[in-house]
Design a protein around this motif. Sequence first.
Motif, PDB file in Angstrom:
ATOM      1  N   MET B   1      61.813  41.811  45.228  1.00 54.13           N
ATOM      2  CA  MET B   1      60.667  41.099  45.027  1.00 54.13           C
ATOM      3  C   MET B   1      59.357  41.957  44.822  1.00 54.13           C
ATOM      4  O   MET B   1      59.108  42.788  45.743  1.00 54.13           O
ATOM      5  N   HIS B   2      59.004  42.072  43.466  1.00 54.20           N
ATOM      6  CA  HIS B   2      57.791  43.020  43.425  1.00 54.20           C
ATOM      7  C   HIS B   2      56.506  42.203  43.174  1.00 54.20           C
ATOM      8  O   HIS B   2      56.263  41.517  42.107  1.00 54.20           O
ATOM      9  N   GLU B   3      55.487  41.903  44.226  1.00 61.28           N
ATOM     10  CA  GLU B   3      54.421  41.337  44.143  1.00 61.28           C
ATOM     11  C   GLU B   3      53.406  42.266  43.518  1.00 61.28           C
ATOM     12  O   GLU B   3      52.635  41.784  42.948  1.00 61.28           O
ATOM     13  N   ARG B   4      53.541  43.501  43.809  1.00 62.18           N
ATOM     14  CA  ARG B   4      52.375  44.679  43.149  1.00 62.18           C
ATOM     15  C   ARG B   4      52.971  45.029  41.981  1.00 62.18           C
ATOM     16  O   ARG B   4      54.127  45.880  42.200  1.00 62.18           O
ATOM     17  N   LEU B   5      52.260  44.905  40.883  1.00 62.54           N
ATOM     18  CA  LEU B   5      52.967  45.115  39.621  1.00 62.54           C
ATOM     19  C   LEU B   5      52.105  46.313  38.846  1.00 62.54           C
ATOM     20  O   LEU B   5      52.339  46.865  37.860  1.00 62.54           O
ATOM     21  N   SER B   6      50.898  46.555  39.556  1.00 60.77           N
ATOM     22  CA  SER B   6      50.020  47.721  38.764  1.00 60.77           C
ATOM     23  C   SER B   6      49.447  48.391  39.799  1.00 60.77           C
ATOM     24  O   SER B   6      49.878  48.277  40.900  1.00 60.77           O
ATOM     25  N   PHE B   7      48.528  49.419  39.201  1.00 62.02           N
ATOM     26  CA  PHE B   7      47.950  50.221  40.488  1.00 62.02           C
ATOM     27  C   PHE B   7      46.635  49.221  41.154  1.00 62.02           C
ATOM     28  O   PHE B   7      46.231  49.835  42.233  1.00 62.02           O
ATOM     29  N   TYR B   8      46.327  48.348  40.378  1.00 65.71           N
ATOM     30  CA  TYR B   8      45.218  47.544  40.831  1.00 65.71           C
ATOM     31  C   TYR B   8      45.232  47.276  42.254  1.00 65.71           C
ATOM     32  O   TYR B   8      46.035  46.722  42.836  1.00 65.71           O
ATOM     33  N   VAL B   9      43.936  47.597  42.880  1.00 62.99           N
ATOM     34  CA  VAL B   9      43.856  47.032  44.127  1.00 62.99           C
ATOM     35  C   VAL B   9      42.803  46.179  44.198  1.00 62.99           C
ATOM     36  O   VAL B   9      41.639  46.230  43.907  1.00 62.99           O
ATOM     37  N   HIS B  10      43.242  44.827  44.837  1.00 62.53           N
ATOM     38  CA  HIS B  10      42.222  43.709  44.763  1.00 62.53           C
ATOM     39  C   HIS B  10      41.382  43.872  45.821  1.00 62.53           C
ATOM     40  O   HIS B  10      41.572  43.531  47.057  1.00 62.53           O
ATOM     41  N   ARG B  11      40.133  44.074  45.512  1.00 63.58           N
ATOM     42  CA  ARG B  11      39.038  44.095  46.517  1.00 63.58           C
ATOM     43  C   ARG B  11      37.453  43.959  45.943  1.00 63.58           C
ATOM     44  O   ARG B  11      37.718  43.561  44.792  1.00 63.58           O
ATOM     45  N   ASP B  12      36.799  43.533  46.783  1.00 58.76           N
ATOM     46  CA  ASP B  12      35.570  43.313  46.311  1.00 58.76           C
ATOM     47  C   ASP B  12      34.435  44.515  46.437  1.00 58.76           C
ATOM     48  O   ASP B  12      34.249  44.744  47.456  1.00 58.76           O
ATOM     49  N   SER B  13      33.881  45.098  45.181  1.00 59.78           N
ATOM     50  CA  SER B  13      33.115  46.042  45.180  1.00 59.78           C
ATOM     51  C   SER B  13      32.276  46.305  44.115  1.00 59.78           C
ATOM     52  O   SER B  13      32.583  45.477  43.391  1.00 59.78           O
ATOM     53  N   PRO B  14      31.242  46.805  44.023  1.00 56.82           N
ATOM     54  CA  PRO B  14      30.255  46.850  42.997  1.00 56.82           C
ATOM     55  C   PRO B  14      31.096  47.504  41.673  1.00 56.82           C
ATOM     56  O   PRO B  14      30.977  47.102  40.761  1.00 56.82           O
ATOM     57  N   LEU B  15      32.020  48.427  42.081  1.00 54.37           N
ATOM     58  CA  LEU B  15      32.793  49.068  40.915  1.00 54.37           C
ATOM     59  C   LEU B  15      33.929  48.151  40.528  1.00 54.37           C
ATOM     60  O   LEU B  15      34.151  47.800  39.166  1.00 54.37           O
ATOM     61  N   HIS B  16      34.377  47.243  41.305  1.00 55.17           N
ATOM     62  CA  HIS B  16      35.343  46.122  40.653  1.00 55.17           C
ATOM     63  C   HIS B  16      34.431  45.138  39.936  1.00 55.17           C
ATOM     64  O   HIS B  16      34.908  44.327  38.977  1.00 55.17           O
ATOM     65  N   ARG B  17      33.233  45.058  40.274  1.00 57.42           N
ATOM     66  CA  ARG B  17      32.474  43.901  39.550  1.00 57.42           C
ATOM     67  C   ARG B  17      31.951  44.439  38.058  1.00 57.42           C
ATOM     68  O   ARG B  17      31.523  43.478  37.499  1.00 57.42           O
ATOM     69  N   LEU B  18      31.987  45.693  37.846  1.00 57.49           N
ATOM     70  CA  LEU B  18      31.433  46.087  36.506  1.00 57.49           C
ATOM     71  C   LEU B  18      32.396  45.764  35.296  1.00 57.49           C
ATOM     72  O   LEU B  18      33.633  45.327  35.935  1.00 57.49           O
ATOM     73  N   ASN B  19      31.530  45.307  34.350  1.00 55.37           N
ATOM     74  CA  ASN B  19      32.313  44.923  33.356  1.00 55.37           C
ATOM     75  C   ASN B  19      33.458  46.143  32.942  1.00 55.37           C
ATOM     76  O   ASN B  19      33.387  47.365  32.950  1.00 55.37           O
ATOM     77  N   PRO B  20      34.775  45.611  32.692  1.00 54.28           N
ATOM     78  CA  PRO B  20      35.931  46.651  32.240  1.00 54.28           C
ATOM     79  C   PRO B  20      35.458  47.664  31.130  1.00 54.28           C
ATOM     80  O   PRO B  20      35.818  48.988  31.310  1.00 54.28           O
ATOM     81  N   LEU B  21      34.808  47.237  30.164  1.00 58.06           N
ATOM     82  CA  LEU B  21      34.059  48.045  29.022  1.00 58.06           C
ATOM     83  C   LEU B  21      33.438  49.226  29.602  1.00 58.06           C
ATOM     84  O   LEU B  21      33.210  50.442  29.263  1.00 58.06           O
ATOM     85  N   THR B  22      32.454  48.878  30.354  1.00 56.82           N
ATOM     86  CA  THR B  22      31.607  49.906  31.325  1.00 56.82           C
ATOM     87  C   THR B  22      32.324  50.794  31.810  1.00 56.82           C
ATOM     88  O   THR B  22      32.245  52.099  31.567  1.00 56.82           O
ATOM     89  N   LYS B  23      33.421  50.558  32.658  1.00 56.89           N
ATOM     90  CA  LYS B  23      34.071  51.344  33.179  1.00 56.89           C
ATOM     91  C   LYS B  23      35.090  52.362  32.234  1.00 56.89           C
ATOM     92  O   LYS B  23      35.010  53.472  32.481  1.00 56.89           O
ATOM     93  N   LEU B  24      35.380  51.767  31.156  1.00 61.22           N
ATOM     94  CA  LEU B  24      36.201  52.465  30.065  1.00 61.22           C
ATOM     95  C   LEU B  24      35.092  53.593  29.601  1.00 61.22           C
ATOM     96  O   LEU B  24      35.665  54.744  29.224  1.00 61.22           O
ATOM     97  N   THR B  25      33.955  53.265  29.248  1.00 62.77           N
ATOM     98  CA  THR B  25      32.843  53.811  28.517  1.00 62.77           C
ATOM     99  C   THR B  25      32.698  55.106  29.760  1.00 62.77           C
ATOM    100  O   THR B  25      32.415  56.087  29.482  1.00 62.77           O
ATOM    101  N   MET B  26      32.626  54.670  30.797  1.00 65.40           N
ATOM    102  CA  MET B  26      32.318  55.711  31.828  1.00 65.40           C
ATOM    103  C   MET B  26      33.624  56.723  31.970  1.00 65.40           C
ATOM    104  O   MET B  26      33.242  57.978  31.879  1.00 65.40           O
ATOM    105  N   VAL B  27      34.832  56.291  31.638  1.00 62.69           N
ATOM    106  CA  VAL B  27      36.003  57.354  31.911  1.00 62.69           C
ATOM    107  C   VAL B  27      35.709  58.291  30.741  1.00 62.69           C
ATOM    108  O   VAL B  27      35.584  59.561  30.801  1.00 62.69           O
ATOM    109  N   PHE B  28      35.344  57.669  29.331  1.00 64.91           N
ATOM    110  CA  PHE B  28      35.411  58.845  28.375  1.00 64.91           C
ATOM    111  C   PHE B  28      34.013  59.708  28.236  1.00 64.91           C
ATOM    112  O   PHE B  28      34.046  60.599  27.944  1.00 64.91           O
TER     113      PHE B  28
END
Lengths: 279, 259, 265
Positions: B1-28
């Motif tokens: 049984m695989h409940e965890r299917l990705s790297f994603y760690v479910h927590r509440d943090s300022p980084l989690h709350r950022l818009n995904p595009l912002t984080k993607l922009t940050m990466v690039f």
Amino acid sequence: MAIVTLQNVTYKYPLTEAPVLQNVNLQVNEGEFVAVIGPNGAGKSTLCYTLAGFVPHFFKGELTGIVEVAGVETHQSSLNEWVLNVGLAFQNPFNQISGAKYTVFEEIAFGLENIGVPRGEMKPRVEKALALTGISDLADRSPYSLSGGQQQRVALTSILVMEPKVLVLDEPTSQMDPIGTREVFGVIRTMAERGMTVVLAEHKVEWIAAFADRVVALKDGQVLLDGKPGEVLTSPLLEEAGFGISRYTSTARKAKEMGLWKKDQLPVTLEEAVEGFRS
Amino acid sequence: MHERLSFYVHRDSPLHRLNPLTKLTMVFAFILLSFGSPWYWTPHILIVLVILPLSFIGRVQREYLLTAARLIFPAAGFLFLMQSLFQPIGQTVWFRWWVLEVTHEAVAFAFVNAARIIVMVSSFTLLLLTTHPSELMSDLTRRGLPSQFAYVIISTLQIIPQMQAKAQTIIAAQRSRGLDTQSSFVKRVGALVPLVGPLVFGSLVEVEERAIAIEARGFTSSHAKTSLREIPDSRFDQILRGALIVSVLLAFVSRLWLS
Amino acid sequence: MNIIIRDLRFTYPTGLEALRGISLTIAPGEQVAIVGQNGAGKTTLVKHLNGLLQPTQGSVHIGDWDTRQHPVSKLAVRVGYVFQNPDEQLFSQNVGMEVAFGPKNLGYPAEKVDALVKDALALTELSEKTETNPYDLSSTWRKMVALASIISMDTDIVILDEPTTGQDAVNVRRIAHVIAALRERGKTVITITHDIDFCAENFERVIAMSQGQILLDGPANEVLGQEEILATTYVDPPQLTRLGLRLGLKETVRNQEEFLTAIRK
């Protein structure tokens, strides 16, 4: 009023020699719950795919005759329009999981996202559908972590939530436990009462007898019998042709030979059997 | 049984709350800065003063440091070693042995390159750790990424653990028929046929049935798609994205200016 | 060959406690059906019988073998296991080769393999299809091939996981016929099933499971008459048992013969 009409429908898959459906005629009225029975290979699944538009749009092959749902003829429509009217769930639940979603709740919403239902409307619709099929407690689980029976409920809910006019189900309870099966038949009955038209291919005769309005018996791609459950499921033709019949019917038939069943009509449900054996 | 299917760690943090595009922009932005900035120490500073603190802000420092220790740093270390030893540049020879020649320039080059690799992999790791894949994809779809493309990415992420589970079942079925998969290498190789056959056939059936299933749920419908998830895009997100883009532009302009 | 399970507990790596103290003895030649709701632990339990899973606590013995001390491929000499989905095991070019795979793995000489294959194909009505590629058969027949490929191993114990799922009446009868033949040969047959009428008509002993524990275990007539207890694990009694209960018959009946005998009184 007929919402589904099949007229002289004959269909052959691209790679097979013989037609799988032969000269099938069928009419289903709005809000009617029709069960399709038949031995494996009789064409039940192909009939389901035809009603759901995947024959001929997805499987290609040769389809002749008329297939009409909600006033639209299949050749005049495209699959992505057709599926808005007709919903389909089939046997293998694992392969029906979209793979694009991480929770059951999101999985159920997948179809609504695809057809552009506004977000505000989406949540209550998903919640209602989950409650209807009794899987609200699975909402946050991964669809992949569920048992086969639970996945089948998810597959059914994923289609119910889209509120199609016609619901086509191909053995949707094959992996469910007995009372789970009965509950799901109850849900399907409720949908029919609310005006949804249902075509269900199944082997489980006892629940067909208890819940369906009409039974169509399919044999070698042809309609053998079509009528009320009490008529079709007690026909002597069925057993000869290799159909499964309920133990109530077969036992009462035997009892009748022994003079222990007095009525003319054979039973198909528990209630009918209780009443008949009491008198 | 695989409940965890990705790297994603479910927590509440300022980084989690950022818009995904912002984080993607940050990466690039981090990657472009570490490669494009004229200043030698940029990638090193990014690692120590930005990426490491971000992992704490995102409350995923444990997961990040584990990945870094097991994967990112060993890989970067290997790259550093190879480039130091084999890069045929520079005159300031530190030492020479057989065909190997280690120069000051090669070591400096390798040191910045290793840091760039660390920036690149680390920023992606942080993105994956703090962003739900569905969220990332629905945000990008909303902004015009074709939904078929998003579907392929997400379902591939999920299909890998599913294929593993399926392979496990097939192995179990064949071992139950007396197939020895454990004793010797030759036997293991011989055991591949009874494993691969059902896996391939199963995948063919699966592809067809899945296509039917998602089609039945309006996947190719001509309606504009909507999304269940509401993905916040705050004023702060927009400012941050702007700032990141400006800093990248500044880095490139100053590089042109200096050259 | 006895099966002895002592206080078996099993927890999956995810933390799910699937079996919570199962103790069970199955005598040689018994025909046992295991019923219960989805997720009750039925498959987890039978996977312990051929070592696919190892107890977290407690023990499982097949004859004098502790399953922890023998690999699955060795336990296959004693326990045959037919998986639910035939497509997860079929790989050979033709039915004959597929059915020969098991006995060959067990190291039997060629003549014995041939005899076992022939017998298994005859029993499952596949003799005519020996040269056919399994994937050219319908799913109904593929299920029979999977069944034949375990019967050919001639194990004392045969496990069937949901043999009747998705099968039509004719094929259910075929499977019932195979189980009857195995009974005559003195084999132990353990079947997981949701098909309670099939269970009533073909098995002498029934075990009902719920939430990783055994809820009921005994002769079919005793277990299948417990309507209220069975309902807690989402199982209805068989059709004729329910009819008998509703008619107030004194004894619990589970097949046509028993029903007609009882109603004549």
